[in-house]
Scaffold this active site. Structure first.
Site, PDB file in Angstrom:
ATOM      1  N   TYR A  26       0.828  -1.207   0.000  1.00  0.00           N
ATOM      2  CA  TYR A  26       0.000   0.000   0.000  1.00  0.00           C
ATOM      3  C   TYR A  26       0.857   1.249   0.000  1.00  0.00           C
ATOM      4  CZ  TYR A  26       0.808   1.192   4.958  1.00  0.00           C
ATOM      5  OH  TYR A  26       1.387   1.568   6.147  1.00  0.00           O
ATOM      6  N   ARG A  42       8.192   3.577  -4.751  1.00  0.00           N
ATOM      7  CA  ARG A  42       8.250   2.739  -3.537  1.00  0.00           C
ATOM      8  C   ARG A  42       7.264   1.581  -3.646  1.00  0.00           C
ATOM      9  NH1 ARG A  42       7.467   5.588   2.216  1.00  0.00           N
ATOM     10  NH2 ARG A  42       5.302   5.708   1.467  1.00  0.00           N
ATOM     11  N   HIS A  70      -0.930 -21.003   1.592  1.00  0.00           N
ATOM     12  CA  HIS A  70       0.093 -19.974   1.791  1.00  0.00           C
ATOM     13  C   HIS A  70       0.856 -19.676   0.500  1.00  0.00           C
ATOM     14  CE1 HIS A  70      -0.777 -20.891   5.947  1.00  0.00           C
ATOM     15  NE2 HIS A  70       0.023 -19.937   6.373  1.00  0.00           N
ATOM     16  N   LYS A  88       6.422  -1.657   2.318  1.00  0.00           N
ATOM     17  CA  LYS A  88       5.172  -1.057   2.789  1.00  0.00           C
ATOM     18  C   LYS A  88       4.042  -2.047   2.505  1.00  0.00           C
ATOM     19  CE  LYS A  88       3.165   3.554   3.222  1.00  0.00           C
ATOM     20  NZ  LYS A  88       3.301   3.644   4.679  1.00  0.00           N
ATOM     21  N   GLU A 123      12.311   3.613  13.981  1.00  0.00           N
ATOM     22  CA  GLU A 123      11.342   4.606  13.501  1.00  0.00           C
ATOM     23  C   GLU A 123      10.166   4.616  14.465  1.00  0.00           C
ATOM     24  OE1 GLU A 123       9.774   3.489   9.657  1.00  0.00           O
ATOM     25  OE2 GLU A 123       9.620   1.378  10.225  1.00  0.00           O
TER      26      GLU A 123
HETATM   27  N1  PDD Z   1       2.730   5.577   7.322  1.00  0.00           N
HETATM   28  N2  PDD Z   1       7.417   4.478   8.935  1.00  0.00           N
HETATM   29  C1  PDD Z   1       6.261   3.788   9.007  1.00  0.00           C
HETATM   30  C2  PDD Z   1       6.247   2.490   9.727  1.00  0.00           C
HETATM   31  C3  PDD Z   1       5.100   4.307   8.412  1.00  0.00           C
HETATM   32  O1  PDD Z   1       3.950   3.611   8.468  1.00  0.00           O
HETATM   33  C4  PDD Z   1       5.146   5.563   7.759  1.00  0.00           C
HETATM   34  C5  PDD Z   1       3.950   6.193   7.111  1.00  0.00           C
HETATM   35  C6  PDD Z   1       6.385   6.250   7.721  1.00  0.00           C
HETATM   36  C7  PDD Z   1       6.536   7.578   7.000  1.00  0.00           C
HETATM   37  O2  PDD Z   1       6.522   7.383   5.611  1.00  0.00           O
HETATM   38  P1  PDD Z   1       6.055   8.538   4.610  1.00  0.00           P
HETATM   39  O3  PDD Z   1       6.850   9.741   4.945  1.00  0.00           O
HETATM   40  O4  PDD Z   1       6.352   7.996   3.273  1.00  0.00           O
HETATM   41  O5  PDD Z   1       4.571   8.759   4.860  1.00  0.00           O
HETATM   42  C8  PDD Z   1       7.494   5.673   8.306  1.00  0.00           C
HETATM   43  C9  PDD Z   1       1.549   5.952   6.583  1.00  0.00           C
HETATM   44  C10 PDD Z   1       1.263   7.414   6.589  1.00  0.00           C
HETATM   45  C11 PDD Z   1       0.395   5.078   7.038  1.00  0.00           C
HETATM   46  O6  PDD Z   1       0.625   3.890   7.197  1.00  0.00           O
HETATM   47  O7  PDD Z   1      -0.724   5.580   7.199  1.00  0.00           O
END
Ligand code: PDD
Length: 285
Positions: free
Chosen positions: A32, A51, A102, A147, A179
């Site tokens: 996503y 990405r 799976h 992601k 993070e």
């Molecule tokens: N999440 N790290 C994680 C684990 C995240 O889920 C996100 C963003 C980020 C920041 O990534 P970016 O700058 O590309 O938004 C870092 C999104 C916003 C979400 O899952 O809703």
């Protein structure tokens, strides 16, 4: 009413349905993106699509659309929804098979879903007070650079913050900062902005890249290096960044003030640079 895209059709969100055999539902087998949209213009769309492409490649799921097609679908969903500023959500799963297994199905027909919501960035009050965070051990898997929709660990870690009346959980693995549960984390020490290096242990944030670009362009001293837990706890400033939270200072960590307990000057400066950058790029100056 919100309008979405699902597998070739644009339709009201409440009418959208997928099979319970979809591997996104059964296994969290999906990728996503969350793309901020300002004045109906997607921010850093190419980077988000790149990405997505690398997540899909690592999942061994052929990308169902060329970049131009994705861009057209994003535009269509943005145009068909009522808000100027939106949070555009895009998801691809490995699709539905007739039985639960799976291993990948032989014929892969990915499910593609796009929806949009009004973009809600941090309120003025929250920006002025700063956010509160707790910390936790990062117990996620070893491909946090992807992601994927398999987000149970991130959900548990975010709820850990919410249960304590906080906004975010800052994660440490083996004594090092990784993070946040849904954000990238930066710190400031002695006027220098520090960011953990991209690796398989963290998501390569699009906002993270923008922040480092803005630091470089504006001559803010910055370094990308491993950051120890102790360095976070004794930092002058700690920030979280993401597509929806933009640049937000964390002013309490585990119940103790960060620095002076209010947003520091470097975060305020970066927030201003970020807003100016958005304005230039998205609103034509
Ligand atoms: N999440 N790290 C994680 C684990 C995240 O889920 C996100 C963003 C980020 C920041 O990534 P970016 O700058 O590309 O938004 C870092 C999104 C916003 C979400 O899952 O809703």
């Amino acid at each position: 009413m919100s309008l979405c895209y699902l597998n070739g059709r644009y339709l009201p969100l409440e009418d959208a349905q997928v099979s319970p055999m979809d591997r996104g539902f059964l296994f969290g087998d999906g990728a996503y993106e969350v793309i901020p949209v300002y004045s109906r213009r997607p921010f850093r769309l190419d980077e988000h699509l790149a990405r997505l492409a690398s997540t899909l490649a690592a999942m061994r799921l052929p990308n169902p659309h060329a970049e131009q097609e994705w861009a057209a679908m994003v535009r269509e969903v943005v145009d068909r929804n009522p808000w100027d500023d939106q949070s555009l959500y895009l998801q691809v799963t490995r699709g539905a098979d007739m039985r639960r297994n799976h291993a990948f199905p032989e014929v892969v027909r990915p499910s593609v879903f796009l929806m949009s919501e009004a973009l809600v960035t941090p309120s003025r009050e929250l920006r002025e007070s700063g956010a509160s965070a707790v910390s936790a051990a990062d117990f996620r898997w070893l491909r946090c650079d992807l992601k994927t929709t398999s987000l149970l660990a991130n959900c548990l870690l975010r709820q850990h913050a919410v249960d304590q009346g906080c906004h975010e959980t800052v994660l440490f693995r083996d004594g090092f900062l990784t993070e946040g549960s849904a954000s990238s984390i930066f710190i400031v020490r002695d006027g220098v902005l520090l960011a953990p290096p991209k690796s398989h242990l963290m998501l390569p944030g699009i906002t993270y890249d923008v922040v480092l670009e803005l630091a470089a362009v504006n001559g803010l001293p910055h370094r990308v290096q491993e950051i120890l837990e102790d360095e976070v706890r004794s930092a002058d400033e700690v920030w979280m960044t993401s597509s929806t939270r933009e640049v937000l200072a964390i002013t309490r960590l585990d119940g103790r003030p960060v620095g002076e307990g209010r947003p520091g000057p470097v975060s305020e400066q970066m927030h201003a640079w970020y807003q100016a950058f958005k304005t230039t790029v998205m609103r034509g100056g």
